[in-house]
Design an enzyme around this catalytic site. Structure first.
Site, PDB file in Angstrom:
ATOM      1  N   ASP A  24       7.757  23.041 -20.574  1.00  0.00           N
ATOM      2  CA  ASP A  24       7.556  23.563 -19.207  1.00  0.00           C
ATOM      3  C   ASP A  24       8.803  23.385 -18.332  1.00  0.00           C
ATOM      4  OD1 ASP A  24       7.566  20.868 -18.668  1.00  0.00           O
ATOM      5  OD2 ASP A  24       5.608  20.820 -17.674  1.00  0.00           O
ATOM      6  N   ASP A  28       9.125  14.644 -19.320  1.00  0.00           N
ATOM      7  CA  ASP A  28       7.795  14.039 -19.257  1.00  0.00           C
ATOM      8  C   ASP A  28       7.747  12.716 -20.024  1.00  0.00           C
ATOM      9  OD1 ASP A  28       7.685  14.922 -21.934  1.00  0.00           O
ATOM     10  OD2 ASP A  28       6.902  16.864 -21.267  1.00  0.00           O
ATOM     11  N   ASP A  97       8.964   2.401 -10.070  1.00  0.00           N
ATOM     12  CA  ASP A  97       9.482   2.595  -8.724  1.00  0.00           C
ATOM     13  C   ASP A  97       8.321   2.370  -7.761  1.00  0.00           C
ATOM     14  OD1 ASP A  97      11.358   3.649  -6.709  1.00  0.00           O
ATOM     15  OD2 ASP A  97      12.283   4.603  -8.450  1.00  0.00           O
ATOM     16  N   ASP A 197      11.720   0.917  -3.290  1.00  0.00           N
ATOM     17  CA  ASP A 197      12.428   1.973  -2.571  1.00  0.00           C
ATOM     18  C   ASP A 197      12.631   1.601  -1.085  1.00  0.00           C
ATOM     19  OD1 ASP A 197      13.185   4.941  -2.891  1.00  0.00           O
ATOM     20  OD2 ASP A 197      11.827   5.054  -1.164  1.00  0.00           O
ATOM     21  N   GLU A 250      15.869  -1.680  -3.140  1.00  0.00           N
ATOM     22  CA  GLU A 250      16.905  -0.763  -2.664  1.00  0.00           C
ATOM     23  C   GLU A 250      17.009  -1.017  -1.168  1.00  0.00           C
ATOM     24  OE1 GLU A 250      17.908   3.986  -2.291  1.00  0.00           O
ATOM     25  OE2 GLU A 250      15.980   3.178  -1.684  1.00  0.00           O
TER      26      GLU A 250
HETATM   27  C1  NOJ Z   1      15.533   6.339  -1.901  1.00  0.00           C
HETATM   28  C2  NOJ Z   1      15.384   7.109  -3.173  1.00  0.00           C
HETATM   29  O1  NOJ Z   1      16.295   6.620  -4.113  1.00  0.00           O
HETATM   30  C3  NOJ Z   1      15.611   8.561  -2.820  1.00  0.00           C
HETATM   31  O2  NOJ Z   1      15.719   9.374  -3.967  1.00  0.00           O
HETATM   32  C4  NOJ Z   1      14.491   9.018  -1.922  1.00  0.00           C
HETATM   33  O3  NOJ Z   1      14.759  10.320  -1.464  1.00  0.00           O
HETATM   34  C5  NOJ Z   1      14.348   8.097  -0.706  1.00  0.00           C
HETATM   35  N1  NOJ Z   1      14.473   6.719  -1.007  1.00  0.00           N
HETATM   36  C6  NOJ Z   1      13.011   8.299  -0.056  1.00  0.00           C
HETATM   37  O4  NOJ Z   1      12.003   7.765  -0.855  1.00  0.00           O
END
Ligand code: NOJ
Length: 540
Positions: A24, A28, A97, A197, A250
């Site tokens: 597709d 995945d 994540d 994140d 992050e």
């Molecule tokens: C950091 C992520 O690495 C990025 O890809 C995303 O757009 C933003 N945070 C929002 O979640």
């Protein structure tokens, strides 16, 4: 005693672009499972999966509409369980994540919260307008306004990213307990931690107007606030402490001092953070305005972080950054040498090394010709903004093509068959046409390839306590040469890294441990983009 997350190498998979198994055009989970043995062979010990949850894909999965289900394009929950189990059989730990600053606007909580009388109203940040406009002057990470008016509720909601990504309200304790349950759900399934994140922006201390800035007006009200530290401490003591797992944050706009607070074990928040200062060393204020890469500036930033933090999360690439060989190396004449140099550099630093898919074969920035090929929402928003500022089209395209996140998101280049073996269908984002020259299958067979050099460096690091736990000391940070030492229990390793496309003298003695060139001893001259490690014994 070290922790397992300090001894292992992390490999980040961006699932959409890794391996499609059903034609597709979208990567995945079965595709990922099919490559687990390759990752094992490379020496990977931890797999970080970018989001695979249900999502309308406004931001490729970073907009989650259900944290407990898998997006059908990626497979099923059974596939996910199989991935966790098969990775475990190979002793590869899986890290998910955790995107909890915002949800998708299609998340059930948000849909319910649009009703002012709903118990979910306070899950998000709703405010009435002010003087016929939004509640404050903040601007978003995605180059647009960050309040959206909702007809149904007659108020605005805050979104620091796209309008389809409303921010959660961490002043409401119910939000925290919902998130903790989600974390337990995944940890109980057997995952070994989270990449969190934008975790240092969760808590908005106030919604006052911000100081006007070129980017992110308002950020002083939410970057690394006490409230965010408090939430992290809850996540640690209520959840993470009860499992054998780790959390890497992050963290945007952090200084070493802020990062130290976030990682201080006595405070109980995160295990390590991704910082951005080294990624900013080739930019002017914002990532869209690049300046010439100067290795000296870069090396001084790395040195500062190595010196000021006990343990770093070291990376040169991820799904948000252009490819490192195109950015810090040379993707033309010295493509192979400079990609290997970056491998040696990354794997010689103190901290956990993070590789991003394709880095191990020296994948380069995209070869697209126009915005029609670009899919990333952020790149399109910025392009529109630059055009509104009347910048010429050619200049706008140059800005996007050097900085767009899609540079890192082109399909993984597996072999020389159509679409680099990524899909039998039409890929969601075009494949880089250099795949006949740059692909994993050829490189695995070639002993002198970048892939084999990564493998060698990962093995070397795994067997070297000095590379893993040794102290760091910088000796030279010039534009041509970065020289640093790692020392542990009487062993001194001197790492010499050339960022220059020319030969240079770099006198230094010691037994040659490794070089990205084919040589058996070191004579004090570095070839273009050469990197070496020399070994000496010292008194303790
Ligand atoms: C950091 C992520 O690495 C990025 O890809 C995303 O757009 C933003 N945070 C929002 O979640």
């Amino acid at each position: 005693m070290s922790n397992w997350w300090q001894d292992r190498i992390v490999y980040q998979v961006y699932p959409r672009s890794f391996q499609d198994s059903d034609g597709d055009g979208i990567g995945d989970i079965p595709g990922i499972i099919s490559h687990l043995p390759d990752l094992k062979e490379l020496g990977v010990g931890i797999l970080w999966l970018s989001p695979v949850y249900s999502s309308p894909n406004d931001d490729n999965g970073y907009d989650i509409s259900d944290y407990r289900s898998i997006h059908p394009a990626f497979g099923s929950m059974d596939d996910m369980d199989r991935l966790i189990a098969e990775a475990a059989l190979l002793d590869i730990k899986l890290v998910m994540d955790l995107v909890i600053n915002h949800t998708s606007s299609e998340h059930e909580w948000f849909q319910k919260s649009r009703d002012p009388g709903s118990p979910y109203r306070n899950y998000y940040i709703w405010r009435p307008g002010v003087n016929g406009g939004p509640p404050n002057n903040w601007t978003s990470f995605f180059a647009e306004k960050c309040w959206e008016y909702d007809d149904r509720s007659g108020e605005y909601y805050l979104h620091l990213f796209s309008r389809k990504m409303p921010d959660l309200n961490y002043h409401n304790p119910s939000v925290l307990s919902e998130i903790e349950d989600i974390m337990r759900f995944w940890l109980d399934k057997g995952v070994s931690g989270f990449r969190c994140d934008v975790i240092n922006i969760l808590f908005k201390t106030s919604l006052e107007d911000g100081r006007k800035k070129l980017i992110l007006t308002g950020s002083e009200h939410y970057i690394s606030q006490d409230g965010a530290h408090g939430i992290l401490r809850h996540l640690r003591s209520d959840v993470l402490d009860h499992y054998d797992c780790f959390a890497v944050g992050e963290t945007v706009f952090v200084t070493p001092a802020m990062a130290r607070d976030l990682c201080d074990t006595s405070r109980g928040e995160l295990d390590m953070v991704f910082s951005f200062e080294h990624m900013e060393s080739d930019q002017i204020i914002v990532k869209w305005f690049k300046r010439r890469f100067r290795a000296g500036r870069f090396a001084r930033v790395i040195t500062r972080w190595q010196n000021e933090l006990a343990w770093n999360a070291n990376y040169l690439e991820n799904h948000d950054q252009p490819r490192s060989v195109s950015r810090f190396g040379c993707d033309a004449a010295y493509w192979k040498e400079s990609a290997k140099m970056l491998a040696l550099f990354l794997l010689s630093l103190r901290g956990t090394p993070y590789l991003y898919q394709g880095q191990e074969i020296g994948m380069t920035n995209f070869d697209f010709k126009s915005m029609d090929d670009v899919r990333d929402i952020e790149s399109h928003n910025v392009y529109r903004l630059l055009r509104r500022w009347h910048l010429p089209k050619k200049m706008c395209w140059h800005i996007i093509s050097t900085s767009s996140r899609d540079n890192a998101r082109t399909p993984m280049q597996w072999n020389t068959s159509g679409n680099a073996g990524f899909t039998t269908g039409t890929p969601w984002l075009s494949t880089n046409q250099n795949y006949r020259r740059i692909n994993a299958e050829d490189q695995r067979k070639d002993p002198s390839s970048i892939w084999n050099f990564y493998r060698r460096m990962i093995t070397l690091r795994a067997g070297s306590d000095t590379l893993k736990y040794g102290t760091f000391h910088a000796r030279t940070t010039s534009n041509r040469l970065f020289c640093f030492e790692r020392e542990y229990k009487g062993e001194l390793l001197t790492v010499l890294i050339s960022f220059a496309p020319k030969k240079q003298r770099a006198p230094c003695s010691g037994g040659l441990l490794v070089s990205n060139y084919d040589r058996t001893s070191y004579d004090g001259m570095l070839s273009p983009y050469e990197a070496v490690i020399l070994r000496n014994e010292v008194d303790q």
